[in-house]
Scaffold this motif. Structure first.
Motif, PDB file in Angstrom:
ATOM      1  N   UNK A 176       0.821  -1.217   0.000  1.00 33.97           N
ATOM      2  CA  UNK A 176       0.000   0.000   0.000  1.00 33.97           C
ATOM      3  C   UNK A 176       0.853   1.265   0.000  1.00 33.97           C
ATOM      4  N   UNK A 177       2.121   1.153   0.342  1.00 34.28           N
ATOM      5  CA  UNK A 177       3.000   2.329   0.282  1.00 34.28           C
ATOM      6  C   UNK A 177       3.206   2.798  -1.147  1.00 34.28           C
ATOM      7  N   UNK A 178       2.966   1.900  -2.102  1.00 31.74           N
ATOM      8  CA  UNK A 178       3.120   2.259  -3.510  1.00 31.74           C
ATOM      9  C   UNK A 178       1.814   2.770  -4.130  1.00 31.74           C
ATOM     10  N   UNK A 179       0.752   2.823  -3.332  1.00 30.71           N
ATOM     11  CA  UNK A 179      -0.543   3.273  -3.838  1.00 30.71           C
ATOM     12  C   UNK A 179      -0.592   4.793  -3.789  1.00 30.71           C
ATOM     13  N   UNK A 180      -0.960   5.403  -4.903  1.00 33.36           N
ATOM     14  CA  UNK A 180      -1.033   6.853  -5.004  1.00 33.36           C
ATOM     15  C   UNK A 180      -2.475   7.323  -5.110  1.00 33.36           C
ATOM     16  N   UNK A 181      -2.711   8.543  -4.684  1.00 35.32           N
ATOM     17  CA  UNK A 181      -4.023   9.147  -4.883  1.00 35.32           C
ATOM     18  C   UNK A 181      -4.297   9.199  -6.388  1.00 35.32           C
ATOM     19  N   UNK A 182      -5.449   8.693  -6.782  1.00 35.85           N
ATOM     20  CA  UNK A 182      -5.802   8.616  -8.194  1.00 35.85           C
ATOM     21  C   UNK A 182      -5.652   7.231  -8.787  1.00 35.85           C
ATOM     22  N   UNK A 183      -5.006   6.311  -8.062  1.00 40.32           N
ATOM     23  CA  UNK A 183      -4.857   4.943  -8.558  1.00 40.32           C
ATOM     24  C   UNK A 183      -6.198   4.208  -8.527  1.00 40.32           C
ATOM     25  N   UNK A 184      -6.404   3.326  -9.490  1.00 39.20           N
ATOM     26  CA  UNK A 184      -7.584   2.476  -9.532  1.00 39.20           C
ATOM     27  C   UNK A 184      -7.543   1.454  -8.397  1.00 39.20           C
ATOM     28  N   UNK A 192     -24.951  -5.447   1.773  1.00 40.23           N
ATOM     29  CA  UNK A 192     -26.357  -5.636   2.093  1.00 40.23           C
ATOM     30  C   UNK A 192     -26.777  -7.106   2.079  1.00 40.23           C
ATOM     31  N   UNK A 193     -25.838  -8.005   2.323  1.00 34.94           N
ATOM     32  CA  UNK A 193     -26.180  -9.424   2.365  1.00 34.94           C
ATOM     33  C   UNK A 193     -26.555 -10.020   1.034  1.00 34.94           C
ATOM     34  N   UNK A 194     -26.218  -9.351  -0.057  1.00 35.43           N
ATOM     35  CA  UNK A 194     -26.646  -9.811  -1.377  1.00 35.43           C
ATOM     36  C   UNK A 194     -25.755 -10.901  -1.948  1.00 35.43           C
ATOM     37  N   UNK A 195     -24.587 -11.097  -1.386  1.00 37.84           N
ATOM     38  CA  UNK A 195     -23.653 -12.053  -1.942  1.00 37.84           C
ATOM     39  C   UNK A 195     -22.524 -11.338  -2.650  1.00 37.84           C
ATOM     40  N   UNK A 196     -21.660 -12.108  -3.279  1.00 38.98           N
ATOM     41  CA  UNK A 196     -20.434 -11.582  -3.868  1.00 38.98           C
ATOM     42  C   UNK A 196     -20.705 -10.453  -4.853  1.00 38.98           C
ATOM     43  N   UNK A 197     -20.062  -9.311  -4.625  1.00 43.24           N
ATOM     44  CA  UNK A 197     -20.206  -8.138  -5.491  1.00 43.24           C
ATOM     45  C   UNK A 197     -18.867  -7.420  -5.572  1.00 43.24           C
ATOM     46  N   UNK A 198     -18.673  -6.683  -6.650  1.00 45.00           N
ATOM     47  CA  UNK A 198     -17.471  -5.867  -6.803  1.00 45.00           C
ATOM     48  C   UNK A 198     -17.857  -4.465  -7.229  1.00 45.00           C
ATOM     49  N   UNK A 199     -17.028  -3.495  -6.822  1.00 51.34           N
ATOM     50  CA  UNK A 199     -17.174  -2.111  -7.272  1.00 51.34           C
ATOM     51  C   UNK A 199     -15.788  -1.574  -7.565  1.00 51.34           C
ATOM     52  N   UNK A 200     -15.707  -0.532  -8.364  1.00 47.63           N
ATOM     53  CA  UNK A 200     -14.418   0.026  -8.740  1.00 47.63           C
ATOM     54  C   UNK A 200     -14.421   1.532  -8.554  1.00 47.63           C
ATOM     55  N   UNK A 201     -13.243   2.076  -8.300  1.00 46.45           N
ATOM     56  CA  UNK A 201     -13.077   3.513  -8.149  1.00 46.45           C
ATOM     57  C   UNK A 201     -11.608   3.836  -7.998  1.00 46.45           C
ATOM     58  N   UNK A 202     -11.325   4.968  -7.392  1.00 45.52           N
ATOM     59  CA  UNK A 202      -9.935   5.380  -7.209  1.00 45.52           C
ATOM     60  C   UNK A 202      -9.658   5.651  -5.734  1.00 45.52           C
TER      61      UNK A 202
END
Length: 373
Positions: A176-184, A192-202
Motif C-alpha cells: 500500500x505504500x506504492x498506492x497513489x491518490x488517483x490509482x484504480x 447488504x447481504x446480497x452475496x459476492x459483489x465488486x465495485x471500482x473507483x480510485x
C-alpha cells in the motif's frame, strides 16, 4: 455505535433502506467559439484505466468470502425480532428459519478474504467479535464453520480459519505504500447481504484519521463500499490486496462515495502476529501529550505515576523529538512508535529539556487493555 452524518461508522449492517439516485449529466454543450479554449484530448489519460475489470474479477473473487455471524438466543422459545441489519435482505428468510429450528439470533453479515490455501481468512473485528458461531460462504456457495484465531480491537483486524477438504483459492498482499491518490482500486465483498459483489473507483486520499483509534491511517476510497462490505478487500490492478475495507461516511447508511480501508502495510504484520500468537502486545510509555505548539516534537503535559516514563525520569514539559530512529511530529506518531515496541524492550527517547537535547533509555511497558488512546 451511533451513526451520524458527520462521523464515519463501521460497516456492520444497518437498517436496509435503499434509495436509487440517478446522476445527471453536468456537461454543458460546447459552443463553436469555445473550441480554441481547450487543449486537444490526451488519449493516454483516457485509456490509462482498464477497459474491463472482468479478468481481475475472475482472478480474485473466488478468494473473497461472505461471513454470517450468529449468537445464541437467551430464550429459544421466545420470538426474537429480525435485526435491522438483516431485515429486507436475502438473509431475513435464513434468519427466520434458524430462529425456529435452532434458537439462534443472527447478528449480521460481513466479508473476508482468504490469504492462505489452508483456509486462513482476514476480516474486521467488528464483524466477528460478538459471535457465538461464524459461518463462511465461498463464492461457489459452499459453507464452512469458522474459528476465531485472534483479533485486535484497536485496529479492527481479525483472523478466522476454516477447514476445507482441499486447498482454497487465495490472494496475496500488495504494498500500500506504492498506492497513489488517483490509482484504480476494486473493492469486493458482501454488500447488504446480497452475496459476492465488486465495485471500482480510485484512491481519493491517504493517511485519513477518522477518530477510530490512535492508529488510524486509512486510505480513502471512492469505490462504492456499503454495509456488509466490512472485512472485504480492495485490490490494485495486479490483483493484490492493498486495503481492508472497514468504514464509511454516510448520512443514509449506504454509500455516498466516501469509504475507508486499512492499508495493507498495517494489516499484513498484524495478521501475521495474530496468526502466530492470537493477540497483539503493544508498548506503552505512560504520558499525556500535546500537539501543535509551534515546535518540532510533542510536549509531555502529564506523566502516569509508576509508568515507564516516570521510572525513566522523563518530566512534564519535556519535548519528545524521536522514539528510537523515528522522528516524532505528533502525539499519534509517538503512540504508534511506542506501540510498535515489544513490552519489556528498551527504547531510546530523544528529548529537548530547557533547550538541551538528551537521550533517555525507557523500558517500554505493556499497553493497558482498557486504554482507548
Amino acid at each position: 455505535m451511533r451513526r451520524t452524518a458527520s462521523r464515519p461508522f463501521l460497516l456492520a449492517p444497518p437498517a436496509f433502506a435503499a434509495a436509487l439516485v440517478l446522476c445527471p449529466s453536468w456537461a454543458a454543450p460546447a459552443r463553436a467559439d469555445d473550441t480554441a479554449l481547450f487543449a486537444p484530448p490526451v488519449p493516454a489519460i483516457v485509456t490509462s484505466g482498464p477497459l474491463t475489470f472482468a479478468p481481475l474479477v475472475r482472478k480474485v473473487v473466488p478468494a473473497v468470502v461472505n461471513i454470517a455471524v450468529t449468537q445464541d438466543a437467551d430464550n429459544p422459545g421466545k420470538h426474537q425480532p429480525v435485526p435491522p441489519g438483516v431485515k429486507g435482505t436475502p438473509f431475513e428468510h435464513r434468519f427466520r428459519d434458524r430462529m425456529r429450528s435452532r434458537g439462534e439470533e443472527m447478528l449480521g453479515a460481513g466479508s473476508g478474504f482468504i490469504i492462505d490455501p489452508s483456509g486462513v481468512i482476514v476480516t474486521n473485528t467488528h464483524v466477528v467479535g460478538e459471535a457465538d458461531r461464524i459461518t463462511v460462504s465461498l463464492s461457489d456457495g459452499t459453507e464452512y464453520p469458522a474459528r476465531l484465531v485472534g483479533s485486535d480491537d484497536l485496529t479492527d483486524i481479525a483472523v478466522i480459519t476454516i477447514q476445507a477438504p482441499h486447498p482454497l483459492p487465495f490472494v496475496t498482499w500488495g504494498d500500500s505504500r506504492q498506492v497513489n491518490v488517483g490509482d484504480w482500486v476494486m473493492a469486493a465483498g458482501n454488500p447488504f447481504g446480497l452475496g459476492s459483489s465488486v465495485t471500482a473507483g480510485i484512491v481519493s486520499a491517504r493517511g485519513r484519521d477518522i477518530g477510530a483509534s490512535p492508529f488510524d491511517d486509512f486510505l480513502q476510497l471512492d469505490a462504492p463500499i456499503n454495509p456488509g462490505n466490512s472485512g472485504g478487500p480492495s485490490f490494485n490492478l495486479g490483483g493484490q490486496v492493498v486495503a481492508l475495507n472497514t468504514a464509511i461516511v454516510s448520512p443514509t447508511g449506504g454509500s455516498v462515495g466516501i469509504g475507508f480501508g486499512i492499508p495493507s502495510e498495517i494489516v499484513a504484520p498484524i495478521v501475521a502476529e495474530l496468526r502466530r500468537s492470537g493477540h497483539i502486545d503493544r508498548g506503552w510509555l505512560g504520558v499525556t501529550l500535546a500537539d501543535g505548539e509551534g515546535h518540532a516534537g510533542v510536549r509531555i503535559t502529564d506523566i502516569d505515576r509508576g509508568g515507564p516514563a516516570a521510572k525513566a525520569k522523563l518530566r512534564t514539559g519535556d519535548i519528545v523529538l524521536t522514539v528510537g530512529e523515528e522522528p516524532v511530529d505528533s502525539a499519534r506518531t509517538l503512540i504508534r512508535a511506542v506501540a510498535a515496541e515489544r513490552p519489556g524492550s528498551t527504547v531510546q527517547v530523544r528529548i529537548l529539556r530547557h533547550g538541551t537535547e538528551l537521550t533517555v533509555p525507557v523500558i517500554v511497558a505493556h499497553r493497558p487493555a482498557d486504554m482507548d488512546d
